[in-house]
Design a protein around this motif. Sequence first.
Motif: not given
Length: 222
Positions: A111-127
């Motif tokens: 297996c290779h290194i992998y990331f599944d990145l998710e977050f609520n865009a509306k709650l983190n608009q400044k990110r």
Amino acid sequence: MSPVVFYGSPQGVPVKKPMSLLRLLREIHIDLKKQTDLISRDVVWATFPRQDEAIRFSKEHAHTKVFSYQDHLSGQRRFLVSTHDEFWRRYNNMDPQIRHHYEVIQEGSPCHIYFDLEFNAKLNQKRDADEMVDTLVAVTFSALQDKYSIEGQEEWIIELDSSNEEKFSRHLIIRIPKTAFKDNSHVGAFISEICSRIAAQRAANPNLDKLYITKDSGAEPV
């Protein structure tokens, strides 16, 4: 051509005995079986409602892999067994709107290194999502250098983005040339170490604080 070469000679190279009929038929059978196996291997395409059924079928058919996808009509998740070549041939001709597939990495597989990145865009608009990804990659490369003396390269990274107005969603795959982790559990252990580093160095490194997001309205970043 010399008759000696063409026919053979009692004083020279002995004439080869004709192949027996049974041996000839056996070799023809082997050749036909190889061709049949090749053809059947190339066109394997079977779907299943359950992952265990797909894995069991894949183990019975050499050179096949298990993929998962979301049925665009029912919305249900299904599992597909095919070869890489056949999968790519069909996937490449699919309507882009229904290309929701990924390969299932089976237990015990490299297996290779992998990331599944998710977050609520509306709650983190400044990110700044791109900045967050860059920071995570930098931390990962630092860990690779410290732990394995491997200097990470940008060209090793594959980014797959399916973000929308509601949700940020990006998959990262880091393919180190000619190198992979033993299996998914070893990748998990390495990722856990990265998370521990981020938590331990967060107070001293303001950039790492950018990796934390708000999951619920009014909640503290996590």
